[in-house]
Scaffold this motif. Structure first.
Motif, PDB file in Angstrom:
ATOM      1  N   ARG A 132       0.808  -1.225   0.000  1.00  0.00           N
ATOM      2  CA  ARG A 132       0.000   0.000   0.000  1.00  0.00           C
ATOM      3  C   ARG A 132       0.838   1.270   0.000  1.00  0.00           C
ATOM      4  NH1 ARG A 132      -2.479  -0.178   6.160  1.00  0.00           N
ATOM      5  NH2 ARG A 132      -0.505  -0.198   7.278  1.00  0.00           N
ATOM      6  N   ARG A 133       2.141   1.159   0.246  1.00  0.00           N
ATOM      7  CA  ARG A 133       2.962   2.353   0.430  1.00  0.00           C
ATOM      8  C   ARG A 133       3.709   2.776  -0.827  1.00  0.00           C
ATOM      9  NH1 ARG A 133       4.345   1.047   6.732  1.00  0.00           N
ATOM     10  NH2 ARG A 133       2.437   2.038   7.513  1.00  0.00           N
ATOM     11  N   SER A 139       1.662   6.693   0.847  1.00  0.00           N
ATOM     12  CA  SER A 139       0.818   5.569   1.224  1.00  0.00           C
ATOM     13  C   SER A 139      -0.618   5.760   0.766  1.00  0.00           C
ATOM     14  CB  SER A 139       0.853   5.377   2.742  1.00  0.00           C
ATOM     15  OG  SER A 139       0.074   4.272   3.119  1.00  0.00           O
ATOM     16  N   GLY A 198      -0.508   6.980  10.655  1.00  0.00           N
ATOM     17  CA  GLY A 198       0.744   7.369  10.013  1.00  0.00           C
ATOM     18  C   GLY A 198       1.684   8.050  10.985  1.00  0.00           C
ATOM     19  N   GLU A 253      -3.662   4.529   5.319  1.00  0.00           N
ATOM     20  CA  GLU A 253      -3.089   4.572   6.663  1.00  0.00           C
ATOM     21  C   GLU A 253      -4.203   4.834   7.674  1.00  0.00           C
ATOM     22  OE1 GLU A 253       0.107   4.043   7.700  1.00  0.00           O
ATOM     23  OE2 GLU A 253       0.599   3.579   5.608  1.00  0.00           O
ATOM     24  N   TYR A 274       6.176   9.901   1.853  1.00  0.00           N
ATOM     25  CA  TYR A 274       5.213   8.942   2.397  1.00  0.00           C
ATOM     26  C   TYR A 274       4.010   8.879   1.448  1.00  0.00           C
ATOM     27  CZ  TYR A 274       3.729   6.278   6.541  1.00  0.00           C
ATOM     28  OH  TYR A 274       3.395   5.283   7.429  1.00  0.00           O
TER      29      TYR A 274
END
Length: 362
Positions: free
Chosen positions: A200-201, A270, A276, A273, A268
């Protein structure tokens, strides 16, 4: 009042959930500071020497089996008034009021991001959330997702963002910066990705974007790889930047502030989250954050971030380079970050969380 806590997350390698629980214990309200008010359950002694009730589990199945069978059986024989479980599941056989923390439900919203083994590990999160007397989560985004995917009524969910330890509020000292540099083995500017490498990131997008950065710098990726995540080293070789990527599976807790404080930017990207925590820690030390505007991240960052609105690596690379060169946006984010982070007070988070736990006992 006797409060039991599933503290098994504290017994292994430090994780975000372990740090979350440690902060709640450290900032206990006065009503729970009596010697007999809190009982921590683990499957092995804690390295810190904190007093716990150790329930050994020599059989297969790891943490999920320990929770369901060993902890569950113990609570049948020795009751507590309420049990707090900070990691997604409760012992379903235990006949005590429970409060469970569901940090996010990516495993239900996007099962394709998880291995078969991980999906099995999270299989009891839904039944746990539905059986628990209260569900605590860390963002409004997660509350909506829990209601949608796990079938929990919204009024049974309490949104309590975690607090940030006060140590993050002081300036990063020169000794911390030197220790981080020595651990890293690199003296120049770097962009940092901190946290588990998961599907997912978008680490493929991070690497492709960084390959467009023209200044002499490194991309530092710190965190364990969780299958089916892509291999960062393979991505770097494919992108022709293998010599510009530094990969570390874990960062020792004592060098985290220095590592974040020395970074020119935290990147970041993502997709999903529950909260986070790395972005909040970056804000606290004045490190600019480049983030994908998704899920809970707008709740955490507000307007103190450089937001990614595209999946074009050229545009993202240009944004990242602007931050790393210390342009006007980077200066503003560095200035405003600590004030934004200070809103997340650990005493407030602990007081609200333990109040939910105590109320659940009744």
């Amino acid at each position: 009042m006797r409060v039991g806590v599933d503290a098994s997350v504290l017994a292994g390698t430090p994780t975000g959930v372990a740090r979350y629980l440690s902060a709640l214990i450290e900032h206990l309200p006065t009503s729970l500071k009596r010697k007999d008010a809190l009982e921590l359950f683990t499957d092995r002694p804690l390295p810190s020497g904190i007093a716990t009730t150790v329930l050994r589990w020599p059989l297969p199945g790891g943490d999920p089996a320990w929770r369901q069978f060993r902890l569950g059986a113990h609570l049948v024989r020795r009751r507590v008034d309420v049990l707090f479980c900070p990691f997604y599941t409760i012992p379903l056989v235990a006949r005590v009021p429970t409060v469970v923390v569901i940090h996010d439900v990516s495993f239900a919203a996007h099962p394709e991001w998880f291995s078969a083994k991980s999906r099995v590990a999270f299989a009891l999160a839904g039944p746990s959330a539905r059986k628990a007397r209260r569900v605590v989560t860390v963002s409004e985004f997660s509350a909506g997702e829990i209601a949608r995917h796990l079938g929990v009524r919204r009024e049974r969910i309490d949104v309590i963002p975690p607090g940030l330890d006060p140590s993050w509020r002081r300036p990063v000292e020169a000794t911390e910066r030197r220790a981080a540099r020595e651990w890293l083995g690199f003296a120049g500017p770097y962009a940092l990705h901190l946290g588990a490498v998961t599907a997912r990131r978008n680490l493929d997008l991070v690497v492709r974007a960084f390959s467009r950065v023209t200044i002499e710098a490194r991309l530092v990726v710190v965190g364990p790889s969780v299958p089916p995540a892509p291999d960062v080293d393979d991505l770097a070789r494919e992108g022709g930047i293998a010599d510009r990527v530094i990969r570390r599976a874990w960062a020792p807790e004592p060098i985290l502030r220095g590592l974040l404080g020395e970074a020119a930017a935290l990147v970041y990207l993502s997709e999903y989250e529950g909260f986070g925590l790395p972005v909040l820690e970056a804000l606290a030390v004045g490190t600019p954050v480049l983030a994908l505007r998704r899920a809970s991240l707008p709740e955490v960052l507000g307007d103190v971030a450089a937001w990614v609105e595209t999946d074009d690596p050229r545009e993202i690379g240009a944004q990242l380079e602007g931050l790393m060169r210390g342009g006007r946006i980077a200066v503003r984010l560095a200035r405003d970050g600590p004030g934004r982070a200070a809103r997340f007070d650990p005493d407030v988070a602990a007081e609200r969380t333990w109040r939910v736990v105590l109320d659940a006992a009744h």
